[in-house]
Scaffold this active site. Structure first.
Site, PDB file in Angstrom:
ATOM      1  N   ARG A  54       0.793  -1.214   0.000  1.00  0.00           N
ATOM      2  CA  ARG A  54       0.000   0.000   0.000  1.00  0.00           C
ATOM      3  C   ARG A  54       0.834   1.277   0.000  1.00  0.00           C
ATOM      4  O   ARG A  54       0.603   2.188  -0.794  1.00  0.00           O
ATOM      5  CB  ARG A  54      -0.915   0.043   1.245  1.00  0.00           C
ATOM      6  CG  ARG A  54      -2.184  -0.717   1.109  1.00  0.00           C
ATOM      7  CD  ARG A  54      -2.661  -1.145   2.483  1.00  0.00           C
ATOM      8  NE  ARG A  54      -1.766  -2.187   2.956  1.00  0.00           N
ATOM      9  CZ  ARG A  54      -1.966  -3.476   2.736  1.00  0.00           C
ATOM     10  NH1 ARG A  54      -3.044  -3.870   2.130  1.00  0.00           N
ATOM     11  NH2 ARG A  54      -1.100  -4.382   3.126  1.00  0.00           N
ATOM     12  N   THR A  55       1.797   1.352   0.898  1.00  0.00           N
ATOM     13  CA  THR A  55       2.517   2.616   1.072  1.00  0.00           C
ATOM     14  C   THR A  55       3.301   2.991  -0.182  1.00  0.00           C
ATOM     15  O   THR A  55       3.287   4.133  -0.625  1.00  0.00           O
ATOM     16  CB  THR A  55       3.442   2.525   2.304  1.00  0.00           C
ATOM     17  OG1 THR A  55       2.658   2.128   3.429  1.00  0.00           O
ATOM     18  CG2 THR A  55       4.093   3.858   2.604  1.00  0.00           C
ATOM     19  N   LYS A  82      24.738  -5.899  -2.753  1.00  0.00           N
ATOM     20  CA  LYS A  82      26.198  -6.050  -2.839  1.00  0.00           C
ATOM     21  C   LYS A  82      26.870  -5.388  -1.646  1.00  0.00           C
ATOM     22  O   LYS A  82      28.086  -5.255  -1.600  1.00  0.00           O
ATOM     23  CB  LYS A  82      26.725  -5.413  -4.130  1.00  0.00           C
ATOM     24  CG  LYS A  82      26.160  -6.029  -5.397  1.00  0.00           C
ATOM     25  CD  LYS A  82      26.714  -5.318  -6.619  1.00  0.00           C
ATOM     26  CE  LYS A  82      26.092  -5.854  -7.895  1.00  0.00           C
ATOM     27  NZ  LYS A  82      26.354  -4.973  -9.037  1.00  0.00           N
ATOM     28  N   ARG A 104      11.479   3.866   3.239  1.00  0.00           N
ATOM     29  CA  ARG A 104      11.067   2.842   4.211  1.00  0.00           C
ATOM     30  C   ARG A 104      12.290   1.987   4.508  1.00  0.00           C
ATOM     31  O   ARG A 104      12.986   1.552   3.596  1.00  0.00           O
ATOM     32  CB  ARG A 104       9.945   1.974   3.659  1.00  0.00           C
ATOM     33  CG  ARG A 104       9.727   0.731   4.519  1.00  0.00           C
ATOM     34  CD  ARG A 104       8.446   0.028   4.223  1.00  0.00           C
ATOM     35  NE  ARG A 104       7.299   0.794   4.693  1.00  0.00           N
ATOM     36  CZ  ARG A 104       6.072   0.287   4.790  1.00  0.00           C
ATOM     37  NH1 ARG A 104       5.835  -0.951   4.432  1.00  0.00           N
ATOM     38  NH2 ARG A 104       5.073   1.030   5.222  1.00  0.00           N
ATOM     39  N   HIS A 132       5.642   6.070  11.388  1.00  0.00           N
ATOM     40  CA  HIS A 132       5.051   5.989  10.054  1.00  0.00           C
ATOM     41  C   HIS A 132       4.077   7.173   9.942  1.00  0.00           C
ATOM     42  O   HIS A 132       2.860   6.992   9.959  1.00  0.00           O
ATOM     43  CB  HIS A 132       4.322   4.648   9.933  1.00  0.00           C
ATOM     44  CG  HIS A 132       3.925   4.251   8.552  1.00  0.00           C
ATOM     45  ND1 HIS A 132       4.029   5.091   7.467  1.00  0.00           N
ATOM     46  CD2 HIS A 132       3.421   3.079   8.078  1.00  0.00           C
ATOM     47  CE1 HIS A 132       3.596   4.440   6.387  1.00  0.00           C
ATOM     48  NE2 HIS A 132       3.219   3.228   6.732  1.00  0.00           N
TER      49      HIS A 132
HETATM   50  C1  NCD Z   1       2.118  -0.984   8.223  1.00  0.00           C
HETATM   51  C2  NCD Z   1       3.610  -0.823   8.188  1.00  0.00           C
HETATM   52  O1  NCD Z   1       4.273  -1.277   7.258  1.00  0.00           O
HETATM   53  O2  NCD Z   1       4.082  -0.212   9.117  1.00  0.00           O
HETATM   54  N1  NCD Z   1       1.489  -1.099   7.014  1.00  0.00           N
HETATM   55  C3  NCD Z   1       1.276   0.005   6.255  1.00  0.00           C
HETATM   56  O3  NCD Z   1       2.149   0.801   5.991  1.00  0.00           O
HETATM   57  N2  NCD Z   1       0.025   0.209   5.794  1.00  0.00           N
HETATM   58  C4  NCD Z   1       1.640  -1.903   9.252  1.00  0.00           C
HETATM   59  C5  NCD Z   1       2.163  -3.308   9.315  1.00  0.00           C
HETATM   60  O4  NCD Z   1       3.105  -3.685   8.645  1.00  0.00           O
HETATM   61  O5  NCD Z   1       1.570  -4.055  10.090  1.00  0.00           O
END
Ligand code: NCD
Length: 298
Positions: A54-55, A82, A104, A132
């Protein structure tokens, strides 16, 4: 604001501005032509060192709908495999003229390091168990659009709070916006320092306006935090019976990905009280607002 690293950096006024601009972006999303020329000629890099559905897609859609050029980088298949360091990767991005980097990373704090190494804006899309912030903003947006307000609402954040950057960012942001937040789960998974704590979900349900369920993050558990999955579900899983204990107006949220049958049953996830699909839709508008504000697009 140059970077978006922590939900804790946002004042109520700053967060409300983001939500208000997101509402304007959402209006554009309802049109046949969803694209705005705002960030034409700007470059947004998505730098993903950890899996995401999703993100990553949401940031990509947001940047493209603002007409930015988008470069997607995932650690798998790159020179990271690497052994290239984050710093060397940052210099590469810098050399390519990235105006914004969405990162991320499995290490808490990685976006802060990156912000020291690039000239562009850094947006934290999830760092380890830390934060987040855009998830918290899209959750706040979803609550506001469903309930009409955030101030004064009673929000229960339920489950694996300890490993959840979603919980941490939401606890910070929703409190800033005036909600009363309670963190709920087994004692092994609920830290004390984030706010009010409860170990009794059933007792809390009748007094909750919003219930935010969290994924049990098995990949971050390096010792045994739970007696068993079944015992966890029995005490902290949201099923139909628990859903009926909530006030009529209450909503159920989950950031995804869900462990259906563990923290939430399909009956609840797919019920009209669930905002799970709306959260994903709202994510694009909220991230458009963040990119717009950080990159100063006019
Ligand atoms: C979350 C994350 O990756 O922090 N998901 C997200 O970004 N929608 C929550 C999770 O991984 O449980």
């Amino acid at each position: 604001m140059k970077h978006l690293l922590s939900a804790g950096d946002l004042t109520a006024a700053a967060a409300t501005e983001i939500l208000d601009i997101a509402a304007e972006m959402a209006a554009v999303q309802g049109r046949e032509i969803k694209k705005l020329p705002t960030l034409r000629g700007r470059t947004v890099v998505n730098l993903f060192y950890e899996d995401s559905t999703r993100t990553r897609i949401s940031f990509e859609a947001a940047a493209k709908r603002l007409s930015a050029d988008v470069i997607n980088f995932s650690a798998k298949g790159s020179s990271v495999e690497k052994g290239e360091s984050l710093k060397d990767t940052a210099w590469t991005l810098q050399a390519m003229g990235a105006d914004a980097v969405v990162i991320r990373h499995p290490a808490s704090g990685a976006p802060y390091r990156l912000a020291n190494w690039v000239n562009g804006s850094v947006l934290n899309a999830g760092d380890g168990t830390h934060e987040h912030p855009t998830q918290a903003l899209l959750d706040a947006y979803t609550i506001r659009s469903r309930m009409g307000r955030i101030d004064g609402l009673r929000v229960a954040i339920v489950g694996d709070v300890l490993h959840s950057r979603v919980a941490r960012s939401n606890a910070l942001l929703l409190k800033t916006l005036g909600a009363k937040v309670t963190l709920v789960g087994p004692p092994t998974l609920v830290p004390q320092e984030l706010g009010d704590v409860s170990y009794d979900l059933d007792a809390l349900l009748p007094d909750s306006d919003v219930v935010m369920m969290l994924r049990v993050q098995k990949e971050r558990m390096h010792s045994s935090y739970l007696p068993s999955a079944r015992e966890y579900s029995r005490r902290y899983g949201l099923d139909g019976a628990r859903l009926r204990r909530l006030p009529e107006h209450a909503i159920v949220m989950h950031p995804g990905p869900m462990n259906r049958g563990m923290e939430i049953t399909p009956e609840v996830a797919d019920s009209p009280r669930s905002t799970i699909v709306e959260q994903v839709t709202n994510g694009v508008s909220v991230r458009m607002a963040c990119l717009y504000l950080l990159l100063g697009g006019k």
